[in-house]
Design an enzyme around this catalytic site. Structure first.
Site, PDB file in Angstrom:
ATOM      1  N   ASP A  96     -20.401  37.232  13.124  1.00 28.11           N
ATOM      2  CA  ASP A  96     -21.180  36.037  13.460  1.00 28.11           C
ATOM      3  C   ASP A  96     -21.044  35.678  14.934  1.00 28.11           C
ATOM      4  O   ASP A  96     -20.812  34.524  15.277  1.00 28.11           O
ATOM      5  CB  ASP A  96     -20.730  34.863  12.586  1.00 28.11           C
ATOM      6  CG  ASP A  96     -21.610  33.629  12.756  1.00 28.11           C
ATOM      7  OD1 ASP A  96     -22.776  33.784  13.166  1.00 28.11           O
ATOM      8  OD2 ASP A  96     -21.116  32.515  12.489  1.00 28.11           O
TER       9      ASP A  96
ATOM     10  N   HIS B  11     -22.221  34.125   7.030  1.00 29.24           N
ATOM     11  CA  HIS B  11     -22.730  32.911   6.381  1.00 29.24           C
ATOM     12  C   HIS B  11     -24.186  33.079   5.967  1.00 29.24           C
ATOM     13  O   HIS B  11     -24.969  33.780   6.626  1.00 29.24           O
ATOM     14  CB  HIS B  11     -22.530  31.678   7.254  1.00 29.24           C
ATOM     15  CG  HIS B  11     -23.274  31.667   8.554  1.00 29.24           C
ATOM     16  ND1 HIS B  11     -24.591  31.250   8.666  1.00 29.24           N
ATOM     17  CD2 HIS B  11     -22.888  31.984   9.823  1.00 29.24           C
ATOM     18  CE1 HIS B  11     -24.972  31.310   9.927  1.00 29.24           C
ATOM     19  NE2 HIS B  11     -23.966  31.754  10.649  1.00 29.24           N
TER      20      HIS B  11
ATOM     21  N   ASP C 251     -28.924  35.360  12.731  1.00 32.67           N
ATOM     22  CA  ASP C 251     -27.737  34.517  12.619  1.00 32.67           C
ATOM     23  C   ASP C 251     -27.795  33.803  11.269  1.00 32.67           C
ATOM     24  O   ASP C 251     -28.407  32.755  11.167  1.00 32.67           O
ATOM     25  CB  ASP C 251     -27.710  33.514  13.773  1.00 32.67           C
ATOM     26  CG  ASP C 251     -26.537  32.566  13.745  1.00 32.67           C
ATOM     27  OD1 ASP C 251     -25.604  32.796  12.957  1.00 32.67           O
ATOM     28  OD2 ASP C 251     -26.558  31.577  14.498  1.00 32.67           O
TER      29      ASP C 251
ATOM     30  N   GLU D 228     -22.480  27.043   7.220  1.00 38.97           N
ATOM     31  CA  GLU D 228     -21.640  27.264   8.398  1.00 38.97           C
ATOM     32  C   GLU D 228     -22.162  26.467   9.580  1.00 38.97           C
ATOM     33  O   GLU D 228     -21.389  25.888  10.349  1.00 38.97           O
ATOM     34  CB  GLU D 228     -21.604  28.765   8.735  1.00 38.97           C
ATOM     35  CG  GLU D 228     -20.633  29.159   9.825  1.00 38.97           C
ATOM     36  CD  GLU D 228     -21.243  29.102  11.236  1.00 38.97           C
ATOM     37  OE1 GLU D 228     -20.473  29.242  12.222  1.00 38.97           O
ATOM     38  OE2 GLU D 228     -22.472  28.943  11.360  1.00 38.97           O
ATOM     39  N   GLU D 229     -23.484  26.457   9.715  1.00 36.06           N
ATOM     40  CA  GLU D 229     -24.109  25.779  10.844  1.00 36.06           C
ATOM     41  C   GLU D 229     -23.868  24.273  10.754  1.00 36.06           C
ATOM     42  O   GLU D 229     -24.135  23.651   9.733  1.00 36.06           O
ATOM     43  CB  GLU D 229     -25.620  26.045  10.870  1.00 36.06           C
ATOM     44  CG  GLU D 229     -26.007  27.516  10.917  1.00 36.06           C
ATOM     45  CD  GLU D 229     -25.718  28.171  12.252  1.00 36.06           C
ATOM     46  OE1 GLU D 229     -25.189  27.497  13.166  1.00 36.06           O
ATOM     47  OE2 GLU D 229     -26.021  29.370  12.395  1.00 36.06           O
TER      48      GLU D 229
ATOM     49  N   ASP E  45     -26.496  30.533   5.515  1.00 34.72           N
ATOM     50  CA  ASP E  45     -27.459  29.524   5.956  1.00 34.72           C
ATOM     51  C   ASP E  45     -28.033  29.841   7.325  1.00 34.72           C
ATOM     52  O   ASP E  45     -27.448  30.590   8.123  1.00 34.72           O
ATOM     53  CB  ASP E  45     -26.824  28.139   5.969  1.00 34.72           C
ATOM     54  CG  ASP E  45     -25.638  28.033   6.919  1.00 34.72           C
ATOM     55  OD1 ASP E  45     -24.772  28.929   6.909  1.00 34.72           O
ATOM     56  OD2 ASP E  45     -25.564  27.046   7.691  1.00 34.72           O
TER      57      ASP E  45
ATOM     58  N   HIS F  66     -30.718  30.388  17.432  1.00 32.40           N
ATOM     59  CA  HIS F  66     -31.069  28.969  17.334  1.00 32.40           C
ATOM     60  C   HIS F  66     -32.306  28.640  18.156  1.00 32.40           C
ATOM     61  O   HIS F  66     -32.535  27.486  18.513  1.00 32.40           O
ATOM     62  CB  HIS F  66     -29.899  28.063  17.751  1.00 32.40           C
ATOM     63  CG  HIS F  66     -28.709  28.161  16.853  1.00 32.40           C
ATOM     64  ND1 HIS F  66     -27.679  27.232  16.863  1.00 32.40           N
ATOM     65  CD2 HIS F  66     -28.366  29.068  15.900  1.00 32.40           C
ATOM     66  CE1 HIS F  66     -26.760  27.578  15.965  1.00 32.40           C
ATOM     67  NE2 HIS F  66     -27.168  28.688  15.375  1.00 32.40           N
TER      68      HIS F  66
END
Length: 375
Positions: A164, A77, A107, A140-141, A79, A345
């Site tokens: 991922d 992904h 990520d 995706e997030e 984003d 994150h």
């Protein structure tokens, strides 16, 4: 042979491109140009319009040079989460991290970097394959919106790999949970907090009673639940008449997730009844679970490819969702691969350069291994 310097430099360049969820336009254009320059046919779908973002999913294809082998899909992904604006990567010893007050963005740009380098290796070395479909998803997030709104008519692959997950290269996620979101509005009654508070019903107090009685966090090895958002009230001198709550349940076992939904809903309803008020509750499914066996074709290919490289294949389950959940539900047998990203994150996110290199080597070997099959 993976080009170490090229791979590192491309990763460093990509993490500096701002690409928060729903705002992937810049990275999407960058990747379209890269893929076109590599000779792939490139399409951007309308997922961005459906999701409310400024870019769609990028789908790129390499035609087969071995028509008897399976077409495979490779996905990461585009984003990143907040804080993700103005990322400044630095190399410290053998690791890459962010020097500023942001996430790094491995990520999932570590996955993108691995796929781009693998494509170059396949083309430079004329690696046999049954066709490769590259999918770089948006948003995706927080919702898996890119995968949910993907134009599946553009894909032929029946097996795929999402890059991922945490875990070093060789980690193969074969089992992931389903997830539901729970939205509740708890109604109270407004009154002046200093003059006549007894005439009001404090919606915050009702919500607190409901939440205090819940068992949150890890319920068992397969199941988790969380209340993540609570908001309400207008001023300290007003008894609040409305509180909104958002929560989630996840489980590898559907019946356990459903049971947790009932527990949370019942707790909210009972608290509302005790205070002689009401609550409006809505449970919405986010994504379904998947469970791949060791005999699944995608898993067998990933295991053999890891062994060919001297990596230790590890079949793992996870408590997190990914685009792989959606792809499996859409009939594309998809494993999620560990790519070595750590502390994602958070502002402490980092990745080892060795893992960055091995990711690309692993993707190349998966393509080679699949290309040796005759279906």
């Amino acid at each position: 042979m993976v080009n170490r310097d090229r791979l590192i430099n491309e990763f460093l360049q990509m993490v500096q491109i701002d690409s928060l969820s729903g705002r992937e336009r810049q990275i999407a254009d960058y990747l379209k140009d890269k893929l076109i320059s590599l000779g792939l046919s490139v399409t951007e779908d309308a997922a961005g319009e459906k999701a409310g973002g400024n870019a769609g999913n990028i789908i790129a294809k390499i035609p087969a040079n071995n028509s008897s082998a399976p077409v495979i899909m490779l996905c990461s992904h585009m984003d990143t989460v907040e804080p993700g604006i103005g990322v400044k990567p630095v190399i410290k010893d053998n690791f890459i991290c962010s020097q500023s007050d942001t996430v790094l963005g491995s990520d999932d740009k570590a996955g993108i970097a691995a796929i781009l380098e693998a494509i170059r290796q396949v083309k430079e070395n004329d690696v046999p394959h049954g066709g490769i479909e590259v999918v770089f998803t948006i948003w995706e997030e927080g919702g898996l919106f890119g995968a949910k709104y993907l134009d599946y008519s553009l894909l032929e692959a029946k097996i795929g790999y999402v890059l991922d997950s945490d875990g070093t290269p060789g980690t193969i996620i074969t089992r992931a949970p389903s997830q539901d979101k729970i939205y509740a509005e708890i109604h109270g009654r407004a009154a002046h907090a200093g003059i006549n508070p007894e005439d009001g019903i404090n919606a915050i107090l009702v919500a607190a009673n409901a939440i205090a009685g819940l068992n949150l966090g890890r319920i068992d090895e397969e199941t988790t639940c969380n209340i993540g958002v609570i908001c309400g009230g207008k001023a300290t001198n007003i008894v609040p008449d409305l509180v909104k709550i958002e929560g989630e349940t996840r489980s590898l076992d559907v019946s356990k997730r459903q049971a947790q939904n009932k527990v949370i809903c019942r707790a909210i309803e009972q608290a509302a009844e005790r205070f002689d008020t009401k609550a409006d509750i809505n449970v919405e499914p986010e994504y379904t679970s998947f469970n791949l066996s060791e005999d699944s074709l995608s898993v067998k290919i990933a295991i053999k490819a890891a062994q060919n490289l001297g990596l230790t294949p590890r079949l793992e389950k996870t408590g997190g969702g990914s685009d792989a959940n959606v792809f499996n539900n859409m009939g594309i047998e998809t494993a999620n691969l560990g790519i070595g990203m750590r502390k994602v994150h958070t502002k402490e996110e980092y990745i080892a350069i060795e893992d960055l290199i091995n990711n690309a080597r692993y993707v190349v070997e998966i393509i080679k291994t699949a290309g040796e099959l005759s279906l």
